[in-house]
Write a protein that holds these residues in place. Structure first.
Motif, mmCIF file in Angstrom:
data_model
loop_
_atom_site.group_PDB
_atom_site.id
_atom_site.type_symbol
_atom_site.label_atom_id
_atom_site.label_comp_id
_atom_site.label_asym_id
_atom_site.label_seq_id
_atom_site.Cartn_x
_atom_site.Cartn_y
_atom_site.Cartn_z
ATOM 1 N N VAL A 44 0.984 -1.295 -0.002
ATOM 2 C CA VAL A 44 -0.049 0.031 -0.184
ATOM 3 C C VAL A 44 0.940 1.436 0.012
ATOM 4 O O VAL A 44 0.657 2.206 -0.677
ATOM 5 N N ILE A 45 1.942 1.179 0.802
ATOM 6 C CA ILE A 45 2.743 2.453 0.881
ATOM 7 C C ILE A 45 3.291 2.738 -0.224
ATOM 8 O O ILE A 45 3.931 3.837 -1.102
ATOM 9 N N LEU A 46 3.789 1.604 -1.103
ATOM 10 C CA LEU A 46 4.597 1.816 -2.265
ATOM 11 C C LEU A 46 3.586 2.116 -3.581
ATOM 12 O O LEU A 46 4.015 3.144 -4.370
ATOM 13 N N MET A 47 2.451 1.610 -3.517
ATOM 14 C CA MET A 47 1.322 2.252 -4.607
ATOM 15 C C MET A 47 1.098 3.664 -4.246
ATOM 16 O O MET A 47 0.755 4.308 -5.189
ATOM 17 N N VAL A 48 1.028 4.150 -3.044
ATOM 18 C CA VAL A 48 0.571 5.595 -2.733
ATOM 19 C C VAL A 48 1.595 6.426 -3.226
ATOM 20 O O VAL A 48 1.730 7.483 -3.592
ATOM 21 N N THR A 49 3.045 6.012 -2.883
ATOM 22 C CA THR A 49 4.019 6.709 -3.225
ATOM 23 C C THR A 49 4.196 6.717 -4.797
ATOM 24 O O THR A 49 4.445 7.812 -5.501
ATOM 25 N N LEU A 50 3.971 5.679 -5.676
ATOM 26 C CA LEU A 50 4.027 5.658 -6.897
ATOM 27 C C LEU A 50 2.754 6.514 -7.583
ATOM 28 O O LEU A 50 3.289 7.219 -8.299
ATOM 29 N N SER A 51 1.624 6.411 -7.104
ATOM 30 C CA SER A 51 0.636 7.441 -7.352
ATOM 31 C C SER A 51 0.814 8.717 -7.224
ATOM 32 O O SER A 51 0.567 9.787 -8.059
ATOM 33 N N ALA A 52 1.447 9.282 -6.093
ATOM 34 C CA ALA A 52 1.591 10.523 -5.795
ATOM 35 C C ALA A 52 2.959 10.883 -6.860
ATOM 36 O O ALA A 52 2.709 12.114 -7.136
ATOM 37 N N THR A 53 4.010 10.348 -6.738
ATOM 38 C CA THR A 53 4.976 10.872 -7.951
ATOM 39 C C THR A 53 4.275 10.877 -9.247
ATOM 40 O O THR A 53 4.699 11.879 -9.910
ATOM 41 N N ILE A 54 3.585 10.015 -9.837
ATOM 42 C CA ILE A 54 3.018 10.347 -11.175
ATOM 43 C C ILE A 54 2.053 11.581 -11.144
ATOM 44 O O ILE A 54 2.382 12.310 -12.001
ATOM 45 N N ILE A 55 1.232 11.618 -10.124
ATOM 46 C CA ILE A 55 0.353 13.028 -10.096
ATOM 47 C C ILE A 55 1.537 14.179 -10.272
ATOM 48 O O ILE A 55 1.097 15.004 -10.797
ATOM 49 N N TYR A 56 2.514 14.017 -9.232
ATOM 50 C CA TYR A 56 3.459 15.172 -9.362
ATOM 51 C C TYR A 56 4.103 15.434 -10.623
ATOM 52 O O TYR A 56 4.167 16.585 -11.130
ATOM 53 N N LEU A 57 4.481 14.417 -11.293
ATOM 54 C CA LEU A 57 5.215 14.484 -12.715
ATOM 55 C C LEU A 57 4.378 15.130 -13.726
ATOM 56 O O LEU A 57 4.528 15.866 -14.514
ATOM 57 N N VAL A 58 2.995 14.640 -13.578
ATOM 58 C CA VAL A 58 1.988 15.244 -14.654
ATOM 59 C C VAL A 58 1.606 16.642 -14.330
ATOM 60 O O VAL A 58 1.430 17.426 -15.226
ATOM 61 N N ASP A 59 1.455 16.821 -13.187
ATOM 62 C CA ASP A 59 1.246 18.122 -12.536
ATOM 63 C C ASP A 59 2.228 19.085 -13.358
ATOM 64 O O ASP A 59 2.106 20.094 -13.931
ATOM 65 N N ASN A 60 3.702 18.908 -12.908
ATOM 66 C CA ASN A 60 4.894 19.557 -13.296
ATOM 67 C C ASN A 60 4.561 19.872 -15.015
ATOM 68 O O ASN A 60 5.091 20.606 -15.434
ATOM 69 N N PHE A 61 4.635 18.591 -15.644
ATOM 70 C CA PHE A 61 4.515 18.754 -17.047
ATOM 71 C C PHE A 61 3.247 19.596 -17.500
ATOM 72 O O PHE A 61 3.739 20.481 -18.380
ATOM 73 N N PHE A 62 2.238 19.773 -17.034
ATOM 74 C CA PHE A 62 1.260 20.480 -17.531
ATOM 75 C C PHE A 62 1.548 22.026 -17.213
ATOM 76 O O PHE A 62 1.202 23.007 -17.756
ATOM 77 N N GLY A 63 2.026 22.154 -15.927
ATOM 78 C CA GLY A 63 2.503 23.586 -15.640
ATOM 79 C C GLY A 63 3.515 23.914 -16.418
ATOM 80 O O GLY A 63 3.504 25.212 -16.969
ATOM 81 N N TRP A 64 4.581 23.053 -16.890
ATOM 82 C CA TRP A 64 5.645 23.522 -17.923
ATOM 83 C C TRP A 64 4.876 23.918 -19.210
ATOM 84 O O TRP A 64 5.306 24.604 -19.847
ATOM 85 N N ALA A 65 3.909 23.043 -19.732
ATOM 86 C CA ALA A 65 3.305 23.261 -21.083
ATOM 87 C C ALA A 65 2.176 24.594 -20.819
ATOM 88 O O ALA A 65 2.530 25.211 -21.957
ATOM 89 N N ALA A 66 1.963 24.699 -19.874
ATOM 90 C CA ALA A 66 1.055 26.133 -19.785
ATOM 91 C C ALA A 66 2.153 27.467 -19.899
ATOM 92 O O ALA A 66 1.461 28.353 -20.555
ATOM 93 N N LYS A 67 3.157 27.237 -19.193
ATOM 94 C CA LYS A 67 4.045 28.385 -19.383
ATOM 95 C C LYS A 67 4.583 28.566 -20.883
ATOM 96 O O LYS A 67 4.705 29.797 -21.374
ATOM 97 N N GLN A 68 4.825 27.529 -21.587
ATOM 98 C CA GLN A 68 5.088 27.528 -22.919
ATOM 99 C C GLN A 68 4.229 28.205 -23.846
ATOM 100 O O GLN A 68 4.147 29.067 -24.803
ATOM 101 N N VAL A 69 2.844 27.905 -23.585
ATOM 102 C CA VAL A 69 1.679 28.287 -24.325
ATOM 103 C C VAL A 69 1.380 29.800 -24.008
ATOM 104 O O VAL A 69 1.258 30.560 -24.862
ATOM 105 N N PHE A 70 1.407 30.225 -22.749
ATOM 106 C CA PHE A 70 1.011 31.405 -22.227
ATOM 107 C C PHE A 70 2.154 32.312 -21.918
ATOM 108 O O PHE A 70 2.297 33.107 -21.597
#
Length: 91
Positions: A65-91
């Motif tokens: 359970v701890i590993l799955m929560v850590t993995l999920s949180a990491t994926i969400i963090y990376l996707v959030d950063n990617f979209f943040g970076w993409a938004a800065k490039q567009v706007f």
């Protein structure tokens, strides 16, 4: 040998009798009110039915359970950063 219709009626009567018995039991319980000793007895009976995990099973499932929560949180963090970076490039 009973006819088909007779068997259906008999089966329905048995189901109705069972429902009536359950309803009358509920009514009796409602009339009697809350009884702490009955509650504790029922609680013990239900806890006896529980299948408790072994220590090893508890540890391994907790780690999973701890590993799955850590993995999920990491994926969400990376996707959030990617979209943040993409938004800065567009706007």
């Amino acid at each position: 040998m009973a006819k088909k219709g007779e068997a259906d009626v008999k089966g329905q009567k048995e189901v109705k009798d069972t429902k009536d018995a359950k309803e009358s039991k509920k009514v009796e319980e409602a009339k009697s009110g809350f009884n702490p000793s009955t509650f504790v007895q029922g609680l013990k009976e239900e806890l006896d039915k529980v299948v408790w995990p072994s220590r090893q099973q508890l540890i391994s499932e907790s780690i999973a359970v701890i590993l799955m929560v850590t993995l999920s949180a990491t994926i969400i963090y990376l996707v959030d950063n990617f979209f943040g970076w993409a938004a800065k490039q567009v706007f």
